[in-house]
Design an enzyme around this catalytic site. Structure first.
Site, short mmCIF file in Angstrom:
data_model
loop_
_atom_site.label_atom_id
_atom_site.label_comp_id
_atom_site.label_asym_id
_atom_site.label_seq_id
_atom_site.Cartn_x
_atom_site.Cartn_y
_atom_site.Cartn_z
N ASP A 12 31.16 5.37 46.18
CA ASP A 12 32.43 5.13 46.84
C ASP A 12 32.77 3.63 46.80
O ASP A 12 31.88 2.79 46.66
CB ASP A 12 32.31 5.61 48.31
CG ASP A 12 33.67 5.79 48.94
OD1 ASP A 12 34.69 5.82 48.23
OD2 ASP A 12 33.71 5.92 50.20
N HIS A 29 37.66 1.94 38.99
CA HIS A 29 37.08 3.19 38.45
C HIS A 29 36.41 2.94 37.10
O HIS A 29 35.34 3.47 36.82
CB HIS A 29 38.16 4.26 38.31
CG HIS A 29 38.72 4.72 39.63
ND1 HIS A 29 37.92 4.99 40.71
CD2 HIS A 29 39.99 4.96 40.04
CE1 HIS A 29 38.68 5.37 41.73
NE2 HIS A 29 39.94 5.35 41.36
N LEU A 123 15.61 11.93 32.32
CA LEU A 123 16.33 12.05 33.59
C LEU A 123 17.22 13.30 33.64
O LEU A 123 17.97 13.57 32.70
CB LEU A 123 17.21 10.80 33.79
CG LEU A 123 18.02 10.75 35.09
CD1 LEU A 123 17.11 10.46 36.29
CD2 LEU A 123 19.11 9.69 35.01
#
Ligand code: IPE
Ligand code: IPE
Ligand code: MG
Length: 237
Positions: A12, A29, A123
């Protein structure tokens, strides 16, 4: 140091970070997406096996048309970058959420990304796109009810395990640590079922500025917690 197996992040603060630099929200962003590439590598180096990130919520459609449009464009390019990243770093990518709301080309790229990385053993990277926990649970109940009506499952067979199997995160262990950047202290409809026993770490640092050192701080915090699962404390190694 005890490294959490699964870390879930609510990334966030992209908008606020950009604003503080006198830049448009979309710049935040773009930088946020870039930071994700770095954090994926760092997480694996540190020893984290599962990383789940919240990229777009079912509520985020309520943002301005301009911002939603810019985000969709960013997801298109990010999906391509991520495909390369997954190949280079042996990452297995999985999309959680409901992709049916996205344009066909983006849906197709996301499916390709999952398919091309499914046998990778590095991962486990989950990206939550058009994700909302309540929506996930609603879709799960719908499918479960359909299966019950069609006789695939019996109501008495429904257990916590089975419910988990109907969620988007089926087969993925629950997060041990949840991190939310940029100061808000709420879940915003993220992994409500899966986070039942996770430790929560909130930091004022906005996502584009969240680096490996910040991730280590979160892990140190996690190490300072006494892990309990309703009963006895988990043995620390
Ligand atoms: C998080 O940053 C990214 C998305 C939700 C897409 P925000 O866009 O929420 O940034 P703030 O919270 O407004 O600063
Ligand atoms: C949560 O952040 C969703 C994502 C990070 C994708 P938001 O910024 O959308 O959440 P609220 O509006 O502050 O609850
Ligand atoms: Mg926000």
């Amino acid at each position: 140091m005890n490294i959490p197996q699964h870390v879930a992040i609510i990334l966030d603060g992209n908008g606020r970070w950009a604003k503080s630099k006198g830049m448009p929200r979309n710049y935040g962003h773009v930088r946020g997406a870039k930071n994700l590439e770095t954090i994926c590598r760092d997480a694996w180096t540190i020893g984290i096996k599962y990383l789940t990130v919240y990229l777009f919520s079912t509520e985020n459609w309520k943002r301005s048309e301009e911002e939603v449009g810019a985000l969709m464009k960013l997801f298109r390019s990010y999906t391509k970058t991520c495909m390369q990243l997954a190949a280079e770093n042996n990452m297995k990518v999985r999309v959680i959420g409901d992709p049916s709301a996205f344009a066909p080309d983006l849906r197709e790229s996301l499916a390709k990304l999952e398919e091309s990385s499914k046998d990778n053993t590095g991962l486990n990277f989950q990206i939550a796109l058009n994700y909302g926990s309540r929506d996930e649970l609603t879709r799960a109940v719908r499918r479960m009810t359909k299966d019950a009506v069609e006789g695939v499952i019996r109501p008495e067979e429904i257990s916590e395990q089975l419910i988990g199997d109907y969620l988007d995160t089926a087969g993925i262990p629950d997060p041990d640590l949840m991190i939310r950047t940029s100061g808000e202290q709420r879940l915003s409809n993220y992994l409500l079922w899966q986070l039942a026993y996770a430790e929560f770490y909130f930091t004022p640092v906005p996502w584009p500025a969240f680096d490996k050192a910040e991730l280590m701080k979160a892990i140190e915090f996690y190490n300072g917690r006494e892990r309990r699962f309703g009963g006895l404390k988990e043995e620390k190694s």
